[in-house]
Design a protein around this motif. Sequence first.
Motif, PDB file in Angstrom:
ATOM      1  N   VAL A   1      57.867  61.514  32.591  1.00  0.00           N
ATOM      2  CA  VAL A   1      59.241  61.980  32.757  1.00  0.00           C
ATOM      3  C   VAL A   1      59.859  61.352  34.015  1.00  0.00           C
ATOM      4  N   LYS A   2      61.106  60.925  33.884  1.00  0.00           N
ATOM      5  CA  LYS A   2      61.875  60.464  35.031  1.00  0.00           C
ATOM      6  C   LYS A   2      62.922  61.521  35.386  1.00  0.00           C
ATOM      7  N   LEU A   3      63.228  61.648  36.671  1.00  0.00           N
ATOM      8  CA  LEU A   3      64.258  62.568  37.148  1.00  0.00           C
ATOM      9  C   LEU A   3      65.222  61.816  38.060  1.00  0.00           C
ATOM     10  N   TRP A   4      66.473  62.272  38.079  1.00  0.00           N
ATOM     11  CA  TRP A   4      67.432  61.668  38.993  1.00  0.00           C
ATOM     12  C   TRP A   4      67.007  61.899  40.431  1.00  0.00           C
ATOM     13  N   ASN A   5      66.978  60.812  41.205  1.00  0.00           N
ATOM     14  CA  ASN A   5      66.607  60.873  42.602  1.00  0.00           C
ATOM     15  C   ASN A   5      67.846  60.558  43.439  1.00  0.00           C
ATOM     16  N   TYR A   6      68.367  61.572  44.148  1.00  0.00           N
ATOM     17  CA  TYR A   6      69.595  61.391  44.911  1.00  0.00           C
ATOM     18  C   TYR A   6      69.403  60.392  46.053  1.00  0.00           C
ATOM     19  N   LYS A   7      68.219  60.337  46.596  1.00  0.00           N
ATOM     20  CA  LYS A   7      67.939  59.430  47.707  1.00  0.00           C
ATOM     21  C   LYS A   7      67.942  57.974  47.239  1.00  0.00           C
ATOM     22  N   GLN A   8      67.296  57.735  46.106  1.00  0.00           N
ATOM     23  CA  GLN A   8      67.218  56.373  45.571  1.00  0.00           C
ATOM     24  C   GLN A   8      68.425  56.006  44.712  1.00  0.00           C
ATOM     25  N   LYS A   9      69.225  57.040  44.358  1.00  0.00           N
ATOM     26  CA  LYS A   9      70.407  56.851  43.502  1.00  0.00           C
ATOM     27  C   LYS A   9      70.047  56.220  42.150  1.00  0.00           C
ATOM     28  N   LYS A  10      68.967  56.715  41.576  1.00  0.00           N
ATOM     29  CA  LYS A  10      68.541  56.241  40.257  1.00  0.00           C
ATOM     30  C   LYS A  10      67.545  57.242  39.671  1.00  0.00           C
ATOM     31  N   PHE A  11      67.256  57.090  38.375  1.00  0.00           N
ATOM     32  CA  PHE A  11      66.206  57.896  37.766  1.00  0.00           C
ATOM     33  C   PHE A  11      64.859  57.315  38.168  1.00  0.00           C
ATOM     34  N   ALA A  12      63.994  58.163  38.711  1.00  0.00           N
ATOM     35  CA  ALA A  12      62.716  57.706  39.249  1.00  0.00           C
ATOM     36  C   ALA A  12      61.563  58.397  38.535  1.00  0.00           C
ATOM     37  N   LYS A  13      60.434  57.703  38.448  1.00  0.00           N
ATOM     38  CA  LYS A  13      59.247  58.265  37.817  1.00  0.00           C
ATOM     39  C   LYS A  13      58.719  59.453  38.616  1.00  0.00           C
ATOM     40  N   THR A  14      58.236  60.455  37.902  1.00  0.00           N
ATOM     41  CA  THR A  14      57.672  61.641  38.552  1.00  0.00           C
ATOM     42  C   THR A  14      56.151  61.650  38.551  1.00  0.00           C
ATOM     43  N   GLY A  15      55.543  60.808  37.690  1.00  0.00           N
ATOM     44  CA  GLY A  15      54.097  60.870  37.516  1.00  0.00           C
ATOM     45  C   GLY A  15      53.654  62.032  36.652  1.00  0.00           C
ATOM     46  N   LEU A  16      54.625  62.710  36.008  1.00  0.00           N
ATOM     47  CA  LEU A  16      54.330  63.920  35.243  1.00  0.00           C
ATOM     48  C   LEU A  16      54.673  63.745  33.763  1.00  0.00           C
ATOM     49  N   GLN A  17      53.863  64.341  32.908  1.00  0.00           N
ATOM     50  CA  GLN A  17      54.191  64.400  31.484  1.00  0.00           C
ATOM     51  C   GLN A  17      55.063  65.611  31.179  1.00  0.00           C
ATOM     52  N   PHE A  18      54.954  66.646  32.027  1.00  0.00           N
ATOM     53  CA  PHE A  18      55.743  67.866  31.845  1.00  0.00           C
ATOM     54  C   PHE A  18      56.689  68.046  33.029  1.00  0.00           C
ATOM     55  N   ALA A  19      57.967  67.975  32.776  1.00  0.00           N
ATOM     56  CA  ALA A  19      58.986  68.249  33.787  1.00  0.00           C
ATOM     57  C   ALA A  19      60.276  68.611  33.071  1.00  0.00           C
ATOM     58  N   GLY A  20      60.797  69.797  33.357  1.00  0.00           N
ATOM     59  CA  GLY A  20      61.944  70.298  32.621  1.00  0.00           C
ATOM     60  C   GLY A  20      63.254  70.162  33.353  1.00  0.00           C
ATOM     61  N   LEU A  21      63.590  71.144  34.199  1.00  0.00           N
ATOM     62  CA  LEU A  21      64.925  71.272  34.780  1.00  0.00           C
ATOM     63  C   LEU A  21      64.829  71.512  36.278  1.00  0.00           C
ATOM     64  N   ILE A  22      65.654  70.797  37.037  1.00  0.00           N
ATOM     65  CA  ILE A  22      65.863  71.085  38.456  1.00  0.00           C
ATOM     66  C   ILE A  22      67.334  71.458  38.593  1.00  0.00           C
ATOM     67  N   MET A  23      67.633  72.686  39.035  1.00  0.00           N
ATOM     68  CA  MET A  23      69.010  73.177  39.049  1.00  0.00           C
ATOM     69  C   MET A  23      69.388  73.711  40.418  1.00  0.00           C
ATOM     70  N   GLY A  24      70.508  73.208  40.975  1.00  0.00           N
ATOM     71  CA  GLY A  24      71.011  73.672  42.254  1.00  0.00           C
ATOM     72  C   GLY A  24      71.693  75.025  42.155  1.00  0.00           C
ATOM     73  N   ASP A  25      72.036  75.602  43.296  1.00  0.00           N
ATOM     74  CA  ASP A  25      72.625  76.937  43.380  1.00  0.00           C
ATOM     75  C   ASP A  25      73.946  77.048  42.614  1.00  0.00           C
ATOM     76  N   HIS A  26      74.212  78.256  42.113  1.00  0.00           N
ATOM     77  CA  HIS A  26      75.498  78.636  41.521  1.00  0.00           C
ATOM     78  C   HIS A  26      75.811  77.902  40.217  1.00  0.00           C
ATOM     79  N   SER A  27      74.849  77.257  39.588  1.00  0.00           N
ATOM     80  CA  SER A  27      75.111  76.573  38.325  1.00  0.00           C
ATOM     81  C   SER A  27      74.821  77.488  37.146  1.00  0.00           C
ATOM     82  N   LYS A  28      75.473  77.203  36.008  1.00  0.00           N
ATOM     83  CA  LYS A  28      75.406  78.122  34.873  1.00  0.00           C
ATOM     84  C   LYS A  28      75.421  77.364  33.553  1.00  0.00           C
ATOM     85  N   THR A  29      74.787  77.973  32.541  1.00  0.00           N
ATOM     86  CA  THR A  29      74.839  77.423  31.189  1.00  0.00           C
ATOM     87  C   THR A  29      75.446  78.444  30.243  1.00  0.00           C
ATOM     88  N   ALA A  30      76.110  77.943  29.214  1.00  0.00           N
ATOM     89  CA  ALA A  30      76.670  78.812  28.178  1.00  0.00           C
ATOM     90  C   ALA A  30      75.600  79.150  27.149  1.00  0.00           C
TER      91      ALA A  30
END
Length: 386
Positions: A281-310
């Motif tokens: 799985v790749k995740l957006w990396n704010y430092k590198q400004k690109k999607f970066a490898k995580t080394g993980l087969q399982f990775a779901g959601l990283i969510m910042g404060d005050h965010s919401k889904t319908a």
Amino acid sequence: MQLVFSDAQYWEDFLPLTFTRPIAEMRCGMLTFAERWQKLLSIDTVSYITEDYLQGKFPKPKGELSLFIVPNFLPTEKVLKQIQNLKQGEALVYQDELIAACVDMADFSLSQIETMTDLEEEVIIFKQPTDLFSHNDKAIDFDFELLTQGKTSQPLSETNGFLGNREDLFIEEGAQVEFSTLNTKTGKIYIGKNAEVMEGCHLRGPIALCEGRKFNLGAKIYGATTIGPYSKVGGEVNNIVIFGYSNKGHDGFVGNSVIGEWCNFGADTNSSNMKNNYAEVKLWNYKQKKFAKTGLQFAGLIMGDHSKTAINTQLNTGTVVGVAANIFKSGFPPNLVESFSWGGMKGDEKFQLEKAYEVAERAMARRSVVLTEEDKAILKYVFENF
């Protein structure tokens, strides 16, 4: 002596979780890093070296003799003693990084440090958001011993089913657990003060349900999972960390994820935690400004404060959501949902800042928490700069 937490090396690596807090205020196991170090070192006064826009809420150090800590690691007993025994001008180094020092913050600089000692033992260090759920089992074990030593658990009601060692279950005063199953064969279970496990829940450790938290009717909870203060969780979750004050109250699956504070998941929100091709799985990396490898087969959601889904929101494997985003449009949102997105899709308009304040005030009032001017200033800075 004051305890000074430093963000110098890692703050940007933990975005979007650190948009609204220093690293020390992130949660893993049962405690935040700050709470853990305060208990380990028996120091009440804390301060932070962090981003300028956060210092209004998280105070700068006073000019006095201080214990300087890079907070995002779990010490061994030997390392803890080394930290406790530091004298002025002495420091500890791990993997070529300064992680602890005794210094005078009136004139803080590396030139103050006369002696640097390399740690001889390995420690568990958290370097990116996925480490918070990947190492959460170890953090739960660490905090379980720290919080329960010398204390007696409340008895488990006979209405429940139980598997495992009773010494690996701890129920704090005021907690309620009825007509559920608890399994500590796979890890420890901690039920915090005034927490509630409603009827029909299935808990498979390691699990930390902290103060005032709640598992809703029929919830299925796989470890290693931490549910922060005053949060509600229902449906099915597996190896997630919720910092606190966030709700996933309904059916739907979330796994291998980290959720900030004041987030809310609409009914039947689901987050994939593995790709159909089983690829890394790749995740957006704010430092590198690109999607970066995580080394993980399982990775779901990283969510910042005050965010919401319908309701019925479906999130792809490896999705990163910024601060105060609102996801409600049909179809799968992209793997990066920008802060203050109004809709969740790429190119959507931004959520108006004043409206974001209003929603935050209402959500926080439900937990008798006030949105302060310092909180507003942080949200405004994120809105204008990220």
